[in-house]
Enzyme design. Structure first.
Site, PDB file in Angstrom:
ATOM      1  N   GLU A 136      -4.552  -7.021  13.245  1.00 43.13           N
ATOM      2  CA  GLU A 136      -4.018  -6.841  11.894  1.00 43.13           C
ATOM      3  C   GLU A 136      -2.542  -6.439  11.933  1.00 43.13           C
ATOM      4  O   GLU A 136      -1.734  -6.896  11.120  1.00 43.13           O
ATOM      5  CB  GLU A 136      -4.833  -5.746  11.175  1.00 43.13           C
ATOM      6  CG  GLU A 136      -4.376  -5.442   9.768  1.00 43.13           C
ATOM      7  CD  GLU A 136      -5.152  -4.296   9.143  1.00 43.13           C
ATOM      8  OE1 GLU A 136      -5.076  -4.129   7.915  1.00 43.13           O
ATOM      9  OE2 GLU A 136      -5.854  -3.559   9.880  1.00 43.13           O
ATOM     10  N   ASP A 165       0.800  -1.231   0.000  1.00 39.57           N
ATOM     11  CA  ASP A 165       0.000   0.000   0.000  1.00 39.57           C
ATOM     12  C   ASP A 165       0.828   1.273   0.000  1.00 39.57           C
ATOM     13  O   ASP A 165       1.314   1.698  -1.033  1.00 39.57           O
ATOM     14  CB  ASP A 165      -0.973  -0.024   1.196  1.00 39.57           C
ATOM     15  CG  ASP A 165      -2.003  -1.136   1.090  1.00 39.57           C
ATOM     16  OD1 ASP A 165      -1.689  -2.150   0.448  1.00 39.57           O
ATOM     17  OD2 ASP A 165      -3.103  -0.999   1.621  1.00 39.57           O
TER      18      ASP A 165
END
Length: 831
Positions: free
Chosen positions: A800, A572
């Site tokens: 996460e 990302d």
């Protein structure tokens, strides 16, 4: 005339004739020339028309390539025939508890609940889909084998629910199953408080089926019942049903005497996304005139005025009980003709305990945690982590939305199934290509057959170009949870081919005698798709010089991003060259292609194919001299990307007129970029030659990487390796004023696992860096395991990512996707 000599010349008549002939010849020539000229013009026009038509035909062909499937045999086998023991399962990971088949248009079963004591202002706080906003203290599968059973614990406010299910083979449709929902108070003084459960049955998208509710009161003498008793038994005893795939079936509801009220709702809906809305619209307040007890209750049959058939495809059974109580839901296939007894009560309990015992024995056989001395509490953590990953495997069916440069608008992919694990049941309950490789490093250790089946489904999503859409949003349940801007997948963007990690782990060190016939068959069916995928990467993502590659999809015209994202890389907002161009070289992608070539060589040798060109490609891409030439910065002494770059960029807000809204900040480069190594950035990308294990064991660069690895001013923390060094200009910087840092500091477990795996590898190989690799391996492994267990015990979740300053879990939860790799760290499983 004497002498008889003919006079010279031509007579006047002959001249006339000749003249006329010449005249005709000229006219004919003119006509011929005119015809030739016209023919030439027509030929040119025809050629132009053919060219134009050919161009449009070719453009049309190019437009169709993006959504045309690869014309090769499918790799995945038909579930109902090949894997009947995995026909039914908890294949709806996005809901707290749901059961379905591995078929399109499946029967769906699901659970909702609310606590009347907490209902206020018309808001029931109804639980259904996994949602972080529900703020549950904990939920997740504690035990799940992917085949026969699952046990899940859900802690919600002052109650604890235990949802379990067991399947039993028989008949033609995967046999029977039973679900049990037990509800307990968390404190003794809450005993007797009421909780309401809703268990529903419906049919998946576009599915046709008949559900016929059988009311409990229909089987009783209503004339002898009191008003309170008749209210109590407004619910169902069973549902009779039929679908094309399942044939006839019966679902029975059984509960205890502590249940004080039951009710039902039957109606028709267009798709499963309407279940919760329809349920809420069908609730009424009912009162027992004698006892004055009031209950929120379903309204019974409820159909639209124009629905003359009144054949429901949604039936909801309501149970309101006093804590503690339980509900059993028993599904029985009418094709199961040799059934000895109903799968309920003690029969259910006996079979459940048998499966649980087998689960624990198999878990120890696979991961050896007792042998390694882990405490019982640590083992529970590890079992829960893996079970939630296995229990998060879903079955989806539908079509993606895709687009190529030749398509003006997105077009639908073909309808297809996908059997896959998901990263997060609450936030990402759908398939992600690069996540799935990490998931199956674990799943393949637990059950090779399940893992190979998952990989097969992913490869069957390949189009004629050899491209696989990186995010799969299939069916209405998945589509409803994804913002529109993330739905369309573009065929110039790929994801890291992490499925190769799985094939490498499963087959690299195995010989033919170690492989089952089913595995060999699927590898042979997979080969054309592997070669197509390999070719796609090498033709679509190649860089400007041989051996270089770069990720497509970065926005070259971005004005609001401090560093344009590289979503397709999986990393990302990890910093790349500041100014995207087609001349970039991305180090991580080069390493992924090297791994690809290595695995292609191994698979080719295993199934008797010619793997020489893949071996040559691996030798070329793993050549440390060439790698250093293209990616080693001698100035910074680190591996780096290469491109048009400057460190001197910032976000600034443009001036606005008084009274006008403030405009978003835009990127400003304070100096001209130049083509160079991106060596001001040290982070996960810098470690890829280590992670993919292509560095020679005596490489000086390996020594430098290991030295930098342990530097706490760079990546090292006592919780694991941060994603970006604290010395990097974009460390913990927002990419826009609205986007917090993602891969710019936090600790990610998938990358840490690859580093730990590599350190373990180099610690076993003779060389000058062996002892350093060993020390780093043990320290990093201990830091990662210790922090994940602490955070789980503190918060009830695996997360996460983890904060690099405090170790605290952050991002979404539960994230029992690649964060579950902690189990392989605990068991030291690296192949």
């Amino acid at each position: 005339m004497a002498g008889g000599k003919k006079p010279s010349g031509v007579s006047p008549e002959a001249k006339k004739v000749r003249f006329k002939k010449s005249e005709r010849t000229d006219a004919t020539d003119d006509a011929t020339a005119g015809k030739s000229s016209s023919f030439g013009i027509y030929s040119i026009i025809a050629t132009v028309i053919i060219a134009i038509v050919s161009w449009f035909v070719y453009q049309g062909y190019l437009e169709t390539r993006v959504n045309s499937p690869l014309a090769e045999s499918k790799v995945a086998l038909a579930t109902s025939h090949a894997f009947p023991e995995r026909y039914w399962g908890s294949f709806r990971p996005g809901v707290y508890f749901g059961i379905k088949t591995r078929e399109p248009e499946s029967l769906l079963a699901g659970l909702m609940w609310f606590i009347p004591k907490l209902a206020a202002g018309g808001n029931l706080n109804l639980r259904h889909q996994c949602d972080q906003g529900d703020n549950l203290e904990q939920y997740g599968w504690r035990e799940h084998d992917g085949r026969n059973f699952g046990v899940q614990v859900i802690i919600d406010k002052f109650i604890q629910l235990e949802t379990s299910f067991v399947t039993r083979l028989g008949g033609n449709h995967g046999g029977d199953w039973t679900a049990r929902i037990q509800v307990h108070p968390r404190m003794a003084d809450l005993k007797g408080e009421e909780v309401t459960l809703f268990f529903y049955l419906t049919v998946d998208d576009n599915g046709k089926g008949l559900l016929q509710p059988i009311r409990a009161i229909d089987n009783m003498d209503a004339s002898t019942m009191s008003t309170s008793e008749s209210i109590k038994y407004l619910g169902l005893s069973a549902v009779h049903g039929h679908t094309d795939k399942l044939g006839d079936f019966r679902v029975s509801f059984q509960h205890e005497s502590t249940v004080v009220h039951t009710a039902f709702l039957s109606t028709t809906i267009d798709n499963p996304q309407q279940v919760k809305e329809v349920l809420q619209s069908g609730l009424r307040m009912m009162e027992d005139k004698k006892s004055k007890q009031r209950h929120i209750s379903l309204a019974g049959s409820m159909f639209a005025k124009d629905d003359t058939l009144k054949q429901p495809n949604l039936v909801i059974h309501q149970v309101t009980g006093k804590l503690p109580f339980q509900l059993e839901v028993v599904y029985e296939s009418q094709s199961f003709v040799n059934r000895e007894d109903m799968l309920n009560g003690q029969v259910y309990e006996t079979l459940l305990q048998k499966h649980r015992k087998n689960f624990h024995a198999k878990f120890e056989e696979k991961f050896h945690l007792v042998e390694k001395g882990y405490s019982e509490e640590d083992q529970v953590f590890a079992q829960s982590a893996m079970s939630n990953l296995i229990g998060g495997i879903g079955y989806f069916h539908g079509s993606s939305k895709v687009q190529s440069v030749y398509n003006k608008e997105p077009v639908p992919y073909w309808n297809a199934p996908l059997y896959t694990a998901v990263p997060s049941r609450s936030f990402f309950p759908r398939g992600f290509l690069w996540d799935e490789g990490f998931h199956n490093l674990i799943i393949s250790q637990w059950d090779r057959e399940i893992s190979l089946d998952i990989v097969a489904h992913w490869f069957d999503l390949m189009n004629v170009e050899g491209w696989i859409p990186r995010e799969q949003i299939l069916g209405s349940e998945a589509r409803a949870r994804v913002p529109d801007e993330f739905v369309v997948q573009r065929n110039n963007q790929g994801n890291p081919p992490t499925l190769l990690l799985v094939l490498d782990a499963m087959f690299e060190k195995r010989s033919l005698r170690d492989i089952t016939n089913l595995e060999l068959e699927q590898l042979n069916r997979m080969w054309p798709r592997l070669t197509a995928w390999y070719n796609w990467f090498n033709t679509s993502l190649h860089g400007p010089v041989p051996g270089s590659y770069y990720w497509r999809g970065r926005d070259m015209a971005s004005e609001r991003e401090l560093n344009p994202k590289s979503l397709s890389s999986g990393l990302d907002d990890y910093p790349r060259a500041s100014h995207p161009t087609q001349d970039e070289r991305h180090l991580d992608l080069r390493c992924w292609i090297a791994l690809f070539a290595k695995v292609m060589t191994s698979v080719a040798n295993l199934i008797g194919r010619d793997g020489r060109k893949y071996q040559e490609a691996f030798n070329f891409l793993s050549d440390n001299r060439l790698l250093n030439e293209q990616h080693w910065s001698t100035k910074a002494k680190r591996y780096s990307d290469y491109g048009l770059h400057t460190s001197n960029v910032t976000l600034k807000r443009p001036k606005s007129n008084p009274g006008q809204p403030k405009p978003d900040k835009v990127r400003v480069a304070l100096e001209e970029p130049s083509v160079q190594f991106v060596d001001d950035t040290f982070g996960y990308v810098s470690l890829f030659p280590l992670m993919i294990q292509i560095l020679e064991p005596d490489s000086p660069q390996l020594g430098q990487v290991l030295q930098d690895l342990r530097d706490s001013s760079l990546l090292w923390t006592k919780y694991g390796l941060r994603s970006l060094a604290k010395t990097s200009p974009l460390y913990n910087k927002r990419n826009t004023e609205h986007d917090p840092p993602y891969w710019r500091g936090p600790i990610w477990i998938n990358m840490n696992y690859l580093v730990a795996r590599a350190l373990h590898h180099y610690s076993k190989i003779d060389g000058p860096h062996q002892s350093r690799a060993q020390v780093l391996y043990y320290e990093l492994r201990e830091n990662l395991i210790g922090n994940l267990i602490r955070q789980y015990q503190k918060t009830g979740y695996i997360w996460e990512q983890y904060n690099d300053a405090t170790g605290a879990g952050q991002g979404c939860r539960p994230f029992t996707g690649w964060s579950t790799l902690v189990l392989l760290l605990m068991s030291e499983t690296y192949a």
